[in-house]
Design a protein around this motif. Structure first.
Motif, PDB file in Angstrom:
ATOM      1  N   TYR A   1       1.721  17.639  11.732  1.00  8.66           N
ATOM      2  CA  TYR A   1       2.008  16.851  11.794  1.00  8.66           C
ATOM      3  C   TYR A   1       4.272  17.149  10.546  1.00  8.66           C
ATOM      4  O   TYR A   1       4.848  16.974   9.846  1.00  8.66           O
ATOM      5  CB  TYR A   1       2.156  15.983  11.142  1.00  8.66           C
ATOM      6  N   LEU A   2       3.333  18.791   9.908  1.00  3.69           N
ATOM      7  CA  LEU A   2       4.507  19.580   9.593  1.00  3.69           C
ATOM      8  C   LEU A   2       4.114  20.951   9.406  1.00  3.69           C
ATOM      9  O   LEU A   2       3.666  21.660   9.842  1.00  3.69           O
ATOM     10  CB  LEU A   2       3.394  19.758   7.537  1.00  3.69           C
ATOM     11  N   PRO A   3       5.855  21.800   9.352  1.00  2.43           N
ATOM     12  CA  PRO A   3       5.449  23.379  10.154  1.00  2.43           C
ATOM     13  C   PRO A   3       4.714  23.599   8.703  1.00  2.43           C
ATOM     14  O   PRO A   3       4.646  23.478   7.991  1.00  2.43           O
ATOM     15  CB  PRO A   3       7.023  22.959   9.306  1.00  2.43           C
ATOM     16  N   ASP A   4       4.048  25.114   9.580  1.00  5.62           N
ATOM     17  CA  ASP A   4       3.565  26.175   8.427  1.00  5.62           C
ATOM     18  C   ASP A   4       4.148  26.216   7.652  1.00  5.62           C
ATOM     19  O   ASP A   4       3.568  26.187   6.834  1.00  5.62           O
ATOM     20  CB  ASP A   4       3.660  26.987  10.016  1.00  5.62           C
ATOM     21  N   ALA A   5       5.601  26.844   7.293  1.00  4.51           N
ATOM     22  CA  ALA A   5       5.363  27.163   6.239  1.00  4.51           C
ATOM     23  C   ALA A   5       5.351  25.923   5.195  1.00  4.51           C
ATOM     24  O   ALA A   5       4.880  26.569   3.506  1.00  4.51           O
ATOM     25  CB  ALA A   5       7.280  26.776   5.923  1.00  4.51           C
TER      26      ALA A   5
ATOM     27  N   VAL B   1       0.925  -0.905  -0.181  1.00  5.52           N
ATOM     28  CA  VAL B   1       0.295  -0.226   0.186  1.00  5.52           C
ATOM     29  C   VAL B   1       0.964   1.650   0.100  1.00  5.52           C
ATOM     30  O   VAL B   1       1.734   1.257   0.695  1.00  5.52           O
ATOM     31  CB  VAL B   1      -0.988  -0.321   1.427  1.00  5.52           C
ATOM     32  N   GLY B   2       0.348   1.738  -0.741  1.00  5.48           N
ATOM     33  CA  GLY B   2       1.297   3.686  -0.998  1.00  5.48           C
ATOM     34  C   GLY B   2       0.166   4.434  -0.550  1.00  5.48           C
ATOM     35  O   GLY B   2      -1.326   4.322  -0.575  1.00  5.48           O
ATOM     36  N   VAL B   3       0.644   6.055  -1.451  1.00  5.07           N
ATOM     37  CA  VAL B   3      -0.321   7.040  -0.970  1.00  5.07           C
ATOM     38  C   VAL B   3       0.579   8.157  -2.719  1.00  5.07           C
ATOM     39  O   VAL B   3       1.127   8.475  -2.547  1.00  5.07           O
ATOM     40  CB  VAL B   3      -0.011   8.276   0.105  1.00  5.07           C
ATOM     41  N   PHE B   4      -0.387   8.495  -3.056  1.00  6.10           N
ATOM     42  CA  PHE B   4      -0.255   9.957  -3.495  1.00  6.10           C
ATOM     43  C   PHE B   4      -0.059  10.784  -2.791  1.00  6.10           C
ATOM     44  O   PHE B   4      -0.727  11.665  -2.326  1.00  6.10           O
ATOM     45  CB  PHE B   4      -1.496   9.485  -4.213  1.00  6.10           C
ATOM     46  N   LEU B   5       1.038  11.946  -3.037  1.00  6.04           N
ATOM     47  CA  LEU B   5       1.583  12.957  -2.028  1.00  6.04           C
ATOM     48  C   LEU B   5       1.834  14.238  -3.268  1.00  6.04           C
ATOM     49  O   LEU B   5       3.214  13.816  -4.608  1.00  6.04           O
ATOM     50  CB  LEU B   5       2.754  12.344  -1.837  1.00  6.04           C
ATOM     51  N   SER B   6       0.834  14.928  -3.741  1.00  2.49           N
ATOM     52  CA  SER B   6       1.180  15.457  -4.207  1.00  2.49           C
ATOM     53  C   SER B   6       1.857  17.415  -3.397  1.00  2.49           C
ATOM     54  O   SER B   6       2.248  18.372  -4.419  1.00  2.49           O
ATOM     55  CB  SER B   6      -0.296  16.583  -5.437  1.00  2.49           C
ATOM     56  N   GLY B   7       1.924  17.449  -2.068  1.00  3.13           N
ATOM     57  CA  GLY B   7       2.344  18.341  -1.711  1.00  3.13           C
ATOM     58  C   GLY B   7       1.307  19.551  -1.154  1.00  3.13           C
ATOM     59  O   GLY B   7       1.713  20.004  -0.087  1.00  3.13           O
ATOM     60  N   GLY B   8      -0.367  19.305  -0.977  1.00  5.18           N
ATOM     61  CA  GLY B   8      -1.143  19.872  -0.884  1.00  5.18           C
ATOM     62  C   GLY B   8      -1.894  19.658   0.578  1.00  5.18           C
ATOM     63  O   GLY B   8      -1.273  18.586   0.068  1.00  5.18           O
ATOM     64  N   THR B   9      -2.034  20.032   0.958  1.00  3.00           N
ATOM     65  CA  THR B   9      -3.266  19.824   1.693  1.00  3.00           C
ATOM     66  C   THR B   9      -3.648  18.622   2.740  1.00  3.00           C
ATOM     67  O   THR B   9      -3.150  17.684   3.031  1.00  3.00           O
ATOM     68  CB  THR B   9      -4.297  20.881   2.175  1.00  3.00           C
ATOM     69  N   ASP B  10      -4.896  17.926   0.765  1.00  7.13           N
ATOM     70  CA  ASP B  10      -5.064  16.873   1.720  1.00  7.13           C
ATOM     71  C   ASP B  10      -4.650  15.865   1.739  1.00  7.13           C
ATOM     72  O   ASP B  10      -4.551  14.674   2.305  1.00  7.13           O
ATOM     73  CB  ASP B  10      -6.435  16.553   0.398  1.00  7.13           C
TER      74      ASP B  10
END
Length: 650
Positions: free
Chosen positions: A557-561, A281-290
């Motif tokens: 989970y992620l920094p504000d930037a 199992v993996g994940v699609f990652l665009s870098g956006g919020t969702d």
């Protein structure tokens, strides 16, 4: 994840071998949906046949083979999808005396139907699914689709037979299914870029709507009782509009900190349920919020680096790969990115008609297909971030529509009426936005009319399709929600009912299934959906920041930037393609004599837009893409029908 198909005859006129051969032929059109196994079940005396293609995700043994017969012998089930809460259902059924041979969710669903009945079982299911269920005792067929519409299901009439399947290509293989183009439905493609359920590109054929079920027997098939009023025939077992109104009437009453914790808890569980599989199992990652939220919650629950995947476009404003890589490094995922050129991407375009079966014109289908191809090299299941925009007010067009509606409210109605009759208020000129769009919205009865202009490609599509009349959809309603003062929620509901299932989820289903990849969307867990609907609007949009609460969760989970980035969208440079690598392909499909010979589209109107685009005018590529996707599909469909002896008439 799988593919299903079948047929029900009004009169059982096929002997068993012929019925078996027919349903096997229909199922054979979808090997990509199920490369691991194939099965069929027939009852010649009843005139019913079910076919199935299996992509093994849970219980890889033969005990998961479908179609599957219930332990009591009454029901036969073909399931496309996953029931994520099947362990809990299994435990409840075991306590009632049920015993199980294997570990599949299909066996659990069958036992649940035998115990409680299909109409009571569906609300108990947390999953994505389309089902075809034959009741041997009642001699009736049930078709049903999950709450949100993650998995597709078509059905249609072919003479005295009902044929159905996960994809239209299965219906095409039935010799009697020679249904022509539904020109009214085609106008919806030109307006929206997709055809919303229950409408379908073929006459006498329909899509199951999300959260609906349909019961048919031989008498109903013979009478064609459901052939002309699908919205009345399909019964809603989960009504999104009713559930949203109920949530708004009983809103979440605690503060934002409590809401953040509750959303994090729900999302963690939704992601956890969708991580379960007997395959990678993996994940699609665009870098956006969702997608970043899904990846973060997935990695937080994994002892090993999660495999994440991104497609990049060299030298394009659509390139999100650097953002995704930064998120992946912070989370510690095992990240894979692939950069593609415009020629690499546009090379996929001629094959889209075969991939989608029904004309579909969201150009992000191209990068989505590419990232699915990339992910399938390493995993068989991938989680996506679909649903965040529709639930948490993520689209900029929502804010623009509210702005325009507020402006219109300050203009006296008599003056608005006069302005709405000006020549510039009609036609395709409002495509450029700004004052032109506002003028086109002067006649708006409510937020629904304003929003329709925001989501439309062709503003008057019935003028482009010969002999067509545009059907009503949720976007034709002045107030899709029916709750004055809830304009934001009304737009999100309209998208949840149409754009989400028939554009976004259709796109992901077709592109992932084309490479035998299962895609799962944890943000669309029904518990997350109903919780999001209960939230006050200022937890979705605050101080100009959309997805406010979802971003608060992501900050855990992620920094504000990495959270405070502008929305780019998962787009494709269609204008560049049509002016470059795809110019010859487009010119051939739009050739005036070809259009005249086919007799579906008005050559002069299409030709005018093509010439304007070639002359450098802005934004005509969105109009053209809808026409081109129909033209490419039309050629593909006619060739497919000719290959099995059909006429393929337009």
């Amino acid at each position: 994840m799988c593919g299903l198909t079948g047929l029900l005859l009004a009169q059982p006129r096929m002997h068993g071998d012929a019925l078996a051969a027919q349903v096997q032929d229909m199922a054979a059109t979808m090997p990509h949906r199920g490369p691991d196994d194939a099965g069929y079940w027939i009852d010649g005396q009843a005139g019913i046949a079910l076919g199935h293609r299996r992509l093994s995700i849970l219980d890889l043994s033969p005990l998961g083979q479908q179609p599957m017969v219930s332990a009591d012998g009454r029901y036969v089930l073909a399931l496309n999808g996953e029931i994520y809460n099947h362990p809990a259902l299994r435990a409840a059924l075991a306590a009632l005396g049920h015993r199980f041979r294997g570990r599949s969710d299909t066996e659990v669903l069958l036992a649940a139907i035998a115990e409680w009945g299909v109409e009571d079982v569906l609300p108990r299911c947390n999953g994505m699914f389309a089902i075809a269920l034959w009741d041997r005792r009642e001699r009736s067929l049930w078709l049903a689709r999950d709450r949100v519409g993650k998995k597709p299901l078509y059905y249609g009439w072919a003479g005295d037979a009902l044929v159905f399947g996960s994809e239209l290509k299965a219906l095409w293989r039935y010799p009697g299914f020679d249904n022509g183009v539904n020109r009214d439905a085609l106008t919806l493609l030109l307006r929206l870029g997709y055809i919303p359920a229950p409408h379908c590109i073929h006459e006498g054929a329909f899509k199951m709507m999300p959260g609906c079920l349909l019961r048919l027997d031989a008498a109903a098939v013979a009478a064609g009782a459901h052939a002309h009023d699908p919205q009345r025939a399909q019964h809603r077992w989960w009504d999104a509009g009713e559930r949203m109104r109920a949530a708004l009437d009983t809103p979440f009453a605690a503060g934002v900190a409590e809401a953040e914790s509750r959303l994090d808890e729900l999302l963690r569980d939704a992601v956890g349920l969708r991580r379960v599989a007997d395959v990678p199992v993996g994940v699609f990652l665009s870098g956006g919020t969702d997608s970043s939220t899904v990846a973060a919650l997935m990695q937080a629950q994994s002892e090993r680096p999660v495999r994440s995947f991104t497609i990049g476009f060299s030298g394009s404003r659509h390139d999100e790969a650097p953002d995704a890589a930064q998120v992946a490094r912070h989370l510690g995922t095992d990240h894979t990115e692939l950069y593609v050129s415009g020629s690499d991407a546009s090379a996929l375009v001629p094959g889209l008609a075969a991939m989608f079966d029904e004309p579909f014109a969201d150009a992000s289908q191209v990068p989505t297909a590419l990232v699915c191809q990339l992910a399938r090299r390493e995993v068989a299941v991938a989680l996506s971030g679909d649903g965040g925009d529709e639930l948490f007010f993520g689209y900029g067009r929502y804010q623009r529509a509210l702005r325009n509606w507020a402006i219109l409210g300050r203009i006296p109605r008599p003056l608005r009426g006069l302005l709405a009759r000006l020549p510039g208020a009609r036609g395709e000129g409002s495509r450029t936005g700004g004052a032109a769009a506002l003028l086109a919205e002067m006649g708006a009865r409510g937020i629904g009319d304003v929003y329709r202009n925001r989501v439309s490609r062709w503003r008057e599509p019935a003028a482009v399709v010969i002999g067509a009349r545009e059907p009503d959809t949720v976007y034709r309603q002045a107030d899709p929600l029916g709750m004055p003062g809830r304009e934001a929620e009304a737009m999100m509901l309209a998208d949840f009912l149409a754009y989400l299932p028939d554009d976004l989820l259709c796109k992901v289903d077709r592109t992932s299934m084309a490479v035998s990849l299962e895609a799962r969307a944890p943000l669309l867990d029904w518990r997350v959906v109903e919780f999001a609907w209960s939230l006050p609007q200022d937890m979705k949009l605050r101080d100009g920041t959309s997805k406010y609460l979802l971003k608060r969760v992501l900050r855990r989970y992620l920094p504000d930037a990495m959270v405070d980035r502008g929305k780019r969208g998962f787009g494709a440079p269609v204008g560049d393609w049509l002016g470059g690598d795809l110019a010859g392909w487009a010119a051939d499909l739009l050739e005036p004599q070809r259009l005249r010979n086919e007799g579906v589209l008005v050559p002069e109107l299409v030709g005018d837009v093509w010439q304007r685009f070639r002359g450098g005018e802005r934004k005509w590529h969105t109009h053209l893409w809808t026409v081109l996707m129909f033209q490419a599909w039309h050629a593909h469909w006619r060739a497919s029908r000719a290959g099995i002896g059909g006429q393929g008439a337009g």
